[in-house]
Each structure stands twice: as C-alpha cells, then as structure tokens.
Design an enzyme around this catalytic site. Structure first.
Site, PDB file in Angstrom:
ATOM      1  N   ASP A   5       0.838  -1.293   0.079  1.00  0.00           N
ATOM      2  CA  ASP A   5      -0.150   0.015  -0.038  1.00  0.00           C
ATOM      3  C   ASP A   5       1.077   1.149  -0.120  1.00  0.00           C
ATOM      4  O   ASP A   5       2.182   1.206   0.608  1.00  0.00           O
ATOM      5  CB  ASP A   5      -0.863  -0.027   1.331  1.00  0.00           C
ATOM      6  N   LYS A   6       0.471   2.305  -0.838  1.00  0.00           N
ATOM      7  CA  LYS A   6       1.428   3.340  -0.771  1.00  0.00           C
ATOM      8  C   LYS A   6       1.277   4.081   0.347  1.00  0.00           C
ATOM      9  O   LYS A   6       2.445   4.460   1.092  1.00  0.00           O
ATOM     10  CB  LYS A   6       0.970   4.372  -1.910  1.00  0.00           C
ATOM     11  N   THR A   7       0.291   4.989   0.746  1.00  0.00           N
ATOM     12  CA  THR A   7       0.149   5.841   1.652  1.00  0.00           C
ATOM     13  C   THR A   7       0.558   5.357   3.290  1.00  0.00           C
ATOM     14  O   THR A   7      -0.272   4.444   3.637  1.00  0.00           O
ATOM     15  CB  THR A   7      -1.242   6.670   1.703  1.00  0.00           C
ATOM     16  N   ASP A  63      -1.282  -1.296   6.382  1.00  0.00           N
ATOM     17  CA  ASP A  63      -1.336  -0.781   7.664  1.00  0.00           C
ATOM     18  C   ASP A  63      -2.171  -1.466   8.404  1.00  0.00           C
ATOM     19  O   ASP A  63      -2.322  -1.055   9.475  1.00  0.00           O
ATOM     20  CB  ASP A  63      -1.716   0.831   7.718  1.00  0.00           C
ATOM     21  N   LYS A 116      -9.056  -3.110  -3.146  1.00  0.00           N
ATOM     22  CA  LYS A 116      -7.866  -3.471  -3.254  1.00  0.00           C
ATOM     23  C   LYS A 116      -7.306  -4.922  -3.268  1.00  0.00           C
ATOM     24  O   LYS A 116      -6.461  -5.610  -4.064  1.00  0.00           O
ATOM     25  CB  LYS A 116      -6.670  -2.982  -2.074  1.00  0.00           C
ATOM     26  N   THR A 173      -2.563   2.077  -4.714  1.00  0.00           N
ATOM     27  CA  THR A 173      -2.709   3.626  -4.243  1.00  0.00           C
ATOM     28  C   THR A 173      -4.047   4.153  -4.653  1.00  0.00           C
ATOM     29  O   THR A 173      -4.487   3.712  -5.888  1.00  0.00           O
ATOM     30  CB  THR A 173      -1.802   4.419  -4.566  1.00  0.00           C
ATOM     31  N   GLY A 174      -4.733   4.722  -4.026  1.00  0.00           N
ATOM     32  CA  GLY A 174      -6.032   5.578  -4.277  1.00  0.00           C
ATOM     33  C   GLY A 174      -5.662   6.832  -5.077  1.00  0.00           C
ATOM     34  O   GLY A 174      -6.555   7.660  -5.626  1.00  0.00           O
ATOM     35  N   ASP A 229      -6.508  -1.881   4.793  1.00  0.00           N
ATOM     36  CA  ASP A 229      -6.216  -2.957   3.967  1.00  0.00           C
ATOM     37  C   ASP A 229      -6.512  -3.996   4.323  1.00  0.00           C
ATOM     38  O   ASP A 229      -5.893  -5.219   3.870  1.00  0.00           O
ATOM     39  CB  ASP A 229      -4.688  -2.853   4.113  1.00  0.00           C
TER      40      ASP A 229
END
Length: 683
Positions: free
Chosen positions: A377-379, A571, A552, A524-525, A575
């Site tokens: 996951d990006k953020t 996180d 996702k 990512t969103g 997710d």
C-alpha cells in the site's frame, strides 16, 4: 513436536501441562519438547540427571562381562545383581519418558516417547527375567542404561537450545517495570504494575520505563522507544503526546493518563502475538509429526519382523534375535526428527521478535520464502503519509527564499492542506510571511493578493494562464508531484512541488527485494500521475492507481490468478481485505496498536525494510528445517535396516549401546545445525 505433550518436568518428574494441552487436540503436541516450553530450569534438571546417570554408568560398565573382558578386569560373582540394582536406579530416571508416552497414547499421537518406552521397558524387563533365569544368557542393562543416558542428554540439548534462543515472552515481559508511581488526589504511591487500571494517572521519572500506554497530561521528556518500536532516535514527548508501555524516559518527568493496560497495552498485545505464534507450526513440523508416528510403527514392525526372521527362519537363538529387535527400537528413536523443526522455530521466533517481526502463523514461513510478488500500500507504508514540500525551483533572477516568502505570505490565509504545508515549510526554514492586501481566493485554482503594492499570484497552471502567465516546464511535473506556481507582474518566479514523500527506507527496500528475486507492486488511491511518479522514483515494477480501499483485494487476486505467490504489505486498517486475500498478509507500522487482526505477520516498526528482513529470515529458517528433516529421516532410513541385521551377510551387526550413541550423534547434529541460525544477521 511428537516428542512429548507437556511443557516440562519438575524435579520429581511430574508433568506440568500448558493450558492449551487440555484444549483442542490440534495444538497439544507442539508444546512439549518442541523447545517453546523449555527453559534454563528444565535444562539444568536434565543435565543433573545426565551427570547422575553418567556416574552410575561407570560401575555398571565395569561389571558388564564383555566390557570387563575387554579391559581384563575380573568379573564379580554378584556382578549381575549389581547391574540389576544400578540399572533399576537408572531406569527410574526414564519414568518421565513413560509419562510422556502415556500422554501420547491417550491422545492417540504415537511418537518418540512411545517408542522410547517400548525400547527401555522391553530391554529392562527382559534383562530382569535373564537375571533370575540365567539360562537366557543375555542382559541389556548397560545398553538400556546407555539409551536413558543418551535421551537425557538429548533432552538437555533441546532445553538448552530453547533457552539459548531466548524465551521471547520473558524478553518482552522485561520491557515493563515492576512498579509504578500512581498519583491519586495529588498523592504519589508506589504500586505493582499489575494493579494498574485504565484511567489511572502515573508519574514516570527520568530513567524509568512507562508502565502502560497512555497520554501525557503534564511534563516534557525525551523518550527512547527503541525497545518497542525499533526507532533509535529519542522522541520528544510533551502534553498531548501518546507514550507506549516499555519506552524509557531519558530526561524530565511525565505525568501520564493510562489508556491501555495489561493485555491491552502494546507489550500485552506483543505477548499475545507471540503466544499465538507458539500455537502454530510450519508445514515441515506437521510433516515431522507424521514421520515420527510412522517411524514409531515402522520400528515396532521391523523389530518384530527381525525377531521372527532371526529365530524362525535363520535359526538363531531367541536372545540373539531379541538383541537385534531391541537395537532396532533403540536406534529408531526419532529424537533427531522430533528436534528437527522445534529447535529451528524456537530460535526463529526469538530472532524475529528481537527485530520487531511477529510471525503470527508459522505455517506462513514457507509462503514468505517462495513469494514472487510483494504488494505495498502506498500511503503510510512506502510514503510518509503526510503531504509536504518536496522541492522548490526558481525562474529568472528570483531566489529560493523570495519564492517561499511570497508563497507563504499568500497561503497564510488559506485553510487548504497545500497552503498550510507551504507555510509550515517556509517557517521551518526561518522565512516569515509578509502582510498582504487585496486578498482574493480563486476556488480550486489558487490565490491573488498584493505584497507591498505589487500583485502576486500563487496557484496551479490554469490560474497562471488565466493571469496571462505561461510558466515554463519543470522536472517536478514528471514525478507526479502537485505543483504550485508563484508569479508577479513581471512573470513567473518559481514553482513549489508537494507530495506525500517516500520514506527514506523505501527505495532501499525495493532494491533489496529485487536482489532477492521478488517483484514489487504498489496499490494507491492516488491518480495515475502521482502513482507513476512514486513508482518511477522507487523503481517499482507494477502499480495500480485510483484504487478504492474496498477494491484492493481484487488486484491481489489478479496477481494470484497469474500464478504468483503474493505478499501484501499494508497498515492493517483499510487494507484488511487485501491482507486477507494475499497468500501472506503483512501489517506494517502498527505502532501502539500491534494486535492487528488482519495479516499473518505484524511488523511493529514503520520501516518497509523489515519486509526484506522477513524474507531473508523465512528463507534461512526454511533451509534449516529442510536440512534437519533430511538428516533425521536419512539417518533412520539407513540405521533401522542396519540394526535389524540386513548387513549380517558381511558380518556387521549393531549392538544396542552403539545404536544409542549413533542416535545421540544424530541429535547433536540437528541441534547444532539449528543453533547456527542464531548468527543470522538481519540488520
């Protein structure tokens, strides 16, 4: 594994059961001699018994006719009775094995202890009969006593390996202080940490550990959270900040309002994760359990077959055939097989905990080992999770400070995250905003205002064009950053790039995974442009943009449908579906909320580099388990036929005492191989 079903034995040989031993059958058999239940106390107990038996073996060997003849020592007239007495005392030390065997039989998980008990019991009883009926002509007192001696040493090695690896639960428990300074109505009282409750107020002084999770309501201090989070840099804490149980105050005092205590605190949740891991086992361990059970029945069958063949077919004496049968039982004891996996997993658990890695399900070790794709996951995982200035570029004769001062001056009146980020960045570099007049907010585009009577504009490219300014192209546009242009009546002055910046460790993490042969993907969103910029900057193989949290998992499934074994790193909050869909879910940066339900592995630090360490550990653990299994199984494949007399044509026979020594040698090799895992460097 199948080596026993009880946590350990006390000095009197009684059994001390773990709570889960009385519960589901599925987990009872890992607890015994699998290493988790072992400690320094049980190791010392086995060592004491081993030394006592060693002393008793000396007169027992000297009164044994073959040994006495070899050493040319005259045999004692009452030698058989001396052996009977000594062997009876030594056999008393084997009662613990019989108790384990009885537990195995009751649970119908026949394993090593069943085989050991049959071997010791049959050898001892036959020898007792031979003592009273000398015409049988053979006694196994020395051989059976040697087996007990070897087994005690094997159990000592096992317990020692568990202790050497470190009791992970005890290690975590040491994070907490014994007492805390509880404050009630302004009065400070020292109380046991166990008595603290949610809502209590405690005072933590310099050099002391925080007793439970909570919020600072007074004071200021630099806090070392490295024991819990792995973060080596001291963190400043003051009123309103949260503190984690087990962290250490380096200076100053803090008054803390407790929010989570006991099993709900960070340390308590870590202990729960470790305890959960200890109720799981890798596939190789289940294979070892099955092999031990099969080996038990195989050895009993081969022993009976050897007894019948050598007496009825080969015409040998019953005493000769019994010697071979007992040798089969002795040499087949799957001690090495029973230790092959527990010693490795015990050390692996300790090593992972020390590196902030909590493997909730040990069966996932093989999944992590053979993974093809790691999806992040990006953020908040690969990036900081906070919008900020990533670069400032100037045009013409404008200086960097001028660009920042103008932007901050206009944005100081904005409540937008972009504006506040620019103002904070400017102030952080010692640049104070100036006063503005004729302020005009252009919705969705930017701001117009005057500074010292000169018109300025701060905003996106569309606002610049509306104002008649054509800003030049900038390298930051290719990186997917959000661009804020600054201009005045004379033309464009500069551009400020903002983005959710990548963590310093992220690029190294991606390179590390590539070096291990894994591909890396990102979810990512964010829009395509932002996602492409981050992916390019970090050299990520594949990315998926504009992804809603609830969707996702579909992208994980897509990679799986292409034949990939996928690890998902997130996180653990939004997710959760993706973590559950992945072949192994990894919750990263759990911080104070480490008991993440979704995911098979929890990484307490917010460092994506721990994923690389996890893969390295999983591969090393898998190699050790396979090496030990191959050795333990290979040894028995050769040793059992040899003990049954298959090489008799060449005049080669194995005596029981030699079989016991060979069995001990295989045990030492397995344990020593597992202990080398302690030197694995994950940093």
């Amino acid at each position: 594994m199948t080596m026993g079903c009880c946590s350990h034995d006390n000095e009197n040989g009684s059994l001390v059961h773990n709570n889960h031993d009385h519960g589901a059958h599925a987990h009872h058999d890992h607890a015994g001699h699998g290493g988790h239940g072992m400690d320094h106390g049980s190791a010392n107990m086995y060592l004491r018994r081993f030394f006592i038996v060693t002393i008793l073996l000396v007169p027992l060997a000297l009164t044994n006719p073959p040994v006495a003849g070899f050493l040319r020592i005259p045999t004692l007239a009452l030698g058989a009775w001396v052996q009977f007495g000594l062997a009876t005392v030594i056999s008393g030390f084997s009662l613990v094995f019989f108790q384990h065997a009885w537990h195995e039989i009751k649970m119908r998980t026949f394993g090593m202890m069943t085989l050991v008990s049959v071997a010791v019991g049959a050898g001892y009883l036959f020898s007792v009969v031979a003592t009273f009926v000398p015409s049988l002509g053979v006694q196994f007192y020395l051989e059976i006593s040697t087996l007990v001696w070897v087994l005690l040493f094997g159990h000592y090695l096992e317990a020692k390996s568990g202790a050497a690896a470190g009791d992970a639960l005890a290690e975590v428990a040491r994070l907490l202080p014994k007492q805390a300074h509880k404050v009630e109505s302004g009065v400070e009282t020292d109380v046991d940490v166990a008595s603290l409750a949610e809502g209590d107020i405690v005072l933590v002084k310099p050099g002391e550990k925080v007793p439970a999770d909570g919020k600072v309501i007074d004071g200021r201090s630099s806090v070392d959270e490295s024991l819990v989070s792995g973060e080596s840099r001291p963190i400043a804490k003051e009123k309103g900040a949260t503190v984690v149980a087990g962290s250490v105050l380096l200076d100053g005092s803090l008054t803390v309002h407790l929010s989570r205590v006991g099993e709900h605190s960070t340390v308590g949740q870590i202990q729960s994760l470790i305890a959960l891991a200890q109720t799981t086992k890798p596939r190789q361990a289940r294979l070892a359990d099955t092999a031990s059970a099969l080996l038990t029945f195989s050895a009993l069958g081969v022993a009976l077959f050897a007894l019948l063949v050598w007496t009825l077919v080969m015409g040998q004496t019953f005493a000769f055939a019994v010697t071979l049968a007992i040798t089969v039982l002795v040499i087949a004891c799957p001690h090495a097989l029973g230790l092959a996996i527990p010693t490795v997993t015990t050390i692996a658990t300790s090593l992972s905990v020390k590196n902030g890695i909590f493997i909730k399900d040990l069966s996932k070790i093989e999944v992590v080992r053979k993974a093809d794709y790691v999806v992040f996951d990006k953020t908040g995982t690969l990036t900081q999770g906070a919008f900020g200035v990533t670069g400032v570029e100037t045009f013409g004769n404008a200086s960097r400070d001028d660009v920042l001062r103008i932007a901050a001056s206009l944005e100081q009146h904005s409540s937008h995250v972009i504006g506040s980020s620019i103002v904070a960045y400017a102030k952080g570099h010692g640049i104070a905003p100036a006063s503005v007049t004729d302020f005009e907010n252009v919705a969705g585009k930017g701001i117009r205002a005057k500074i010292d009577g000169m018109s300025h504009v701060v905003g996106n490219r569309a606002l610049m064009r509306e104002t008649g300014i054509n800003p030049p192209e900038t390298a930051a546009a290719d990186e997917g950053s959000t661009l804020v242009f600054i201009a005045n009546d004379t033309g464009p002055l500069g551009v400020i790039a903002l983005a959710d910046d990548a963590k310093p460790e992220s690029e190294e993490t991606v390179h590390g995974l590539h070096d291990l042969g894994l591909k890396v993907a990102m979810l990512t969103g964010d829009n395509e442009e932002v996602a492409a910029g981050v992916a390019k900057r970090l050299a990520i193989d594949t990315y998926f943009a504009d992804v809603l949290p609830q969707d996702k998992y579909a992208y994980i499934k897509r990679l799986q449908d292409e034949g990939n074994v996928v690890l998902m790193v997130g996180d653990g909050v939004n997710d959760a579906p993706a973590l559950a869909q992945a072949d192994a879910g990894i919750a990263i940066g759990a911080g104070t909320d480490v008991a993440v339900e979704a995911g098979d592995v929890v990484l307490i630090r917010s460092n994506p580099g721990d994923v690389v360490r996890l893969v390295v550990l999983a591969r090393a653990v898998y190699r050790k388990m396979l090496q030990n299994l191959w050795w333990a199984l290979g040894y028995n494949v050769i040793a059992i036929p040899a003990a049954a007399g298959i090489f008799a044509f060449w005049g080669f026979f194995l005596r029981p005492e030699i079989g016991a020594l060979l069995m001990a040698g295989s045990t030492v090799i397995v344990v020593a191989n597992a202990l080398t895992l302690r030197h694995l460097n994950l940093t």
